[in-house]
Design a protein around this motif. Sequence first.
Motif, PDB file in Angstrom:
ATOM      1  N   LYS A 256       0.840  -1.200   0.000  1.00  0.00           N
ATOM      2  CA  LYS A 256       0.000   0.000   0.000  1.00  0.00           C
ATOM      3  C   LYS A 256       0.876   1.251   0.000  1.00  0.00           C
ATOM      4  CE  LYS A 256      -0.556  -0.115   5.039  1.00  0.00           C
ATOM      5  NZ  LYS A 256      -1.482  -0.491   6.120  1.00  0.00           N
ATOM      6  N   HIS A 261      -1.777   6.278   3.497  1.00  0.00           N
ATOM      7  CA  HIS A 261      -2.235   5.542   4.682  1.00  0.00           C
ATOM      8  C   HIS A 261      -1.964   6.351   5.947  1.00  0.00           C
ATOM      9  CE1 HIS A 261      -2.505   2.522   7.851  1.00  0.00           C
ATOM     10  NE2 HIS A 261      -1.250   2.780   8.156  1.00  0.00           N
ATOM     11  N   THR A 379      -8.601  -0.134   6.632  1.00  0.00           N
ATOM     12  CA  THR A 379      -9.150  -1.025   5.613  1.00  0.00           C
ATOM     13  C   THR A 379     -10.509  -0.517   5.142  1.00  0.00           C
ATOM     14  OG1 THR A 379      -9.910  -3.283   5.144  1.00  0.00           O
ATOM     15  CG2 THR A 379     -10.152  -2.516   7.411  1.00  0.00           C
ATOM     16  N   LYS A 380     -10.784  -0.683   3.847  1.00  0.00           N
ATOM     17  CA  LYS A 380     -12.081  -0.279   3.284  1.00  0.00           C
ATOM     18  C   LYS A 380     -13.065  -1.459   3.268  1.00  0.00           C
ATOM     19  CE  LYS A 380     -10.433   3.785   2.520  1.00  0.00           C
ATOM     20  NZ  LYS A 380      -9.197   3.596   3.275  1.00  0.00           N
ATOM     21  N   ASN A 381     -12.617  -2.628   3.741  1.00  0.00           N
ATOM     22  CA  ASN A 381     -13.485  -3.802   3.812  1.00  0.00           C
ATOM     23  C   ASN A 381     -14.306  -3.729   5.110  1.00  0.00           C
ATOM     24  OD1 ASN A 381     -14.393  -6.459   4.582  1.00  0.00           O
ATOM     25  ND2 ASN A 381     -13.071  -7.302   2.992  1.00  0.00           N
ATOM     26  N   LYS A 384     -13.746  -6.632   7.672  1.00  0.00           N
ATOM     27  CA  LYS A 384     -12.436  -6.566   8.330  1.00  0.00           C
ATOM     28  C   LYS A 384     -12.398  -5.408   9.329  1.00  0.00           C
ATOM     29  CE  LYS A 384      -9.426  -8.703   4.848  1.00  0.00           C
ATOM     30  NZ  LYS A 384      -8.270  -8.479   3.945  1.00  0.00           N
TER      31      LYS A 384
END
Length: 471
Positions: A256, A261, A379-381, A384
């Motif tokens: 990433k 981030h 995280t974009k999930n 998760k």
Amino acid sequence: MNYKQALQNPIFKIISQASKNLNLDSYVIGGFVRDFILKRGNAKDIDVVAIGSGIALAKEVSNLLPNKPKVQVFKTYGTAMLRYDDIEIEFVGARKESYNEDSRNPVVENGSLEDDQNRRDFTINALALNLSEDNFGDLLDPFNGIKDLENKIIRTPLNPDITYSDDPLRMMRAIRFATQLDFKIENQSLKAITRNNKRIKIITNERIVVELNKILESPTPSIGFLLLEETGLLQYILPELTALKGIDEIEGQRHKDNFYHTLEVVDNIAKHTDNVWLRWAALLHDIGKAPTKKFSNKVGWTFHGHEFEGSKMVFHLFKRLKMPLNEKMKYVQKLVFMSSRPIVLAQDIVTDSAVRRLLFDAGDYVEDLMTLCEADITTKNPKKFKKYHNNFKIVRDKLVEVEEKDSVRNFQPPVSGEEIMETFNIKPSREVGLIKEAIKEAILEGDIPNEHQAAFSLMLEKGAALGLKKV
């Protein structure tokens, strides 16, 4: 808008009277006027411009006040300052300025109000309210600063190349105001910052850090850091951050972008803390990843030891920027060094011994460390994201449970070195250290409780094993 409302504090009538006594005009200018129009709360700093001597005006104001507050005079700058209640008022004579290439300190001459407004950094800071008896509260807005406030625009009064080249700190201030107010920097002004970015080198690190802190203290710090990067200023100020930018790919494996981030982490943590040093820890938590980045055919991209490397880099960064090399720096270092510890715990079964060690190592910083690690979840999930936060809640609950039971935060051994030496009639030696370490490890592992009697018994046992006899 009725601008006289801004001047309801009795101090403004007193300044008006003092100006009349001295037969000069005076104006309140800059941030106080801007923030009144933006409804940003009560200002604690007021700037007053006198068409004449600002120092003389300050002294006359003091004479008119019941308590005759002390006037601080700064002859070099031709300014004076006094306190009224909890407000700092700075007085300066109207002036015009000229600069040389190697310094942001101008050559100053007496000038008109127009000269003084021309030298202001931004149109929104050139707004002035008249304090004269006849025109009390009238607004003077020669550069359409009101319109720029309405449109949320940062613009320089004059040619931005001249404004920024004359005083390069204004480039930082433009970005800081854009961040604090959520304004846009006008396009030509933004391009001028990029053209003049090298000029930031003549600004002292102390002044740069003041602006960095204000950006970090803003609701969404990433606005400022993205602008610093876009204009090329960041490479001169915090190259450790620009080194994180970019994504490498080998054999189809990518990592990433650690720069973007990092900015997400800073924005996340800004929602949960006003502690600027915790925000610094968030900004620097991954700086060790650039020098430790490696690719392995077996596991892909790795950043082994980036926390340790990053904590060392914090010291050099603070030293270079002339930031405090004290407990604040050590605090940031420690959080950077430990920034992955709770994350590892949250991924595994949370054992009491692991939690004890986290409490022992983090001490009073443990809550801030947890806040940092939770902010590190970008995280974009959704699944998760929820899972990681639930795991951290388990860790937090375990921290409370273990601390209540074992009291290992800021651990002090139940048996001191002095007691060990007295018990075995020995002097300071390797054996004392070995016994103390054995007791600490036994408590952290949960083999014995954090109590004197249990620790004393283990001391006797370890002493005997080392050939020592109780006297």
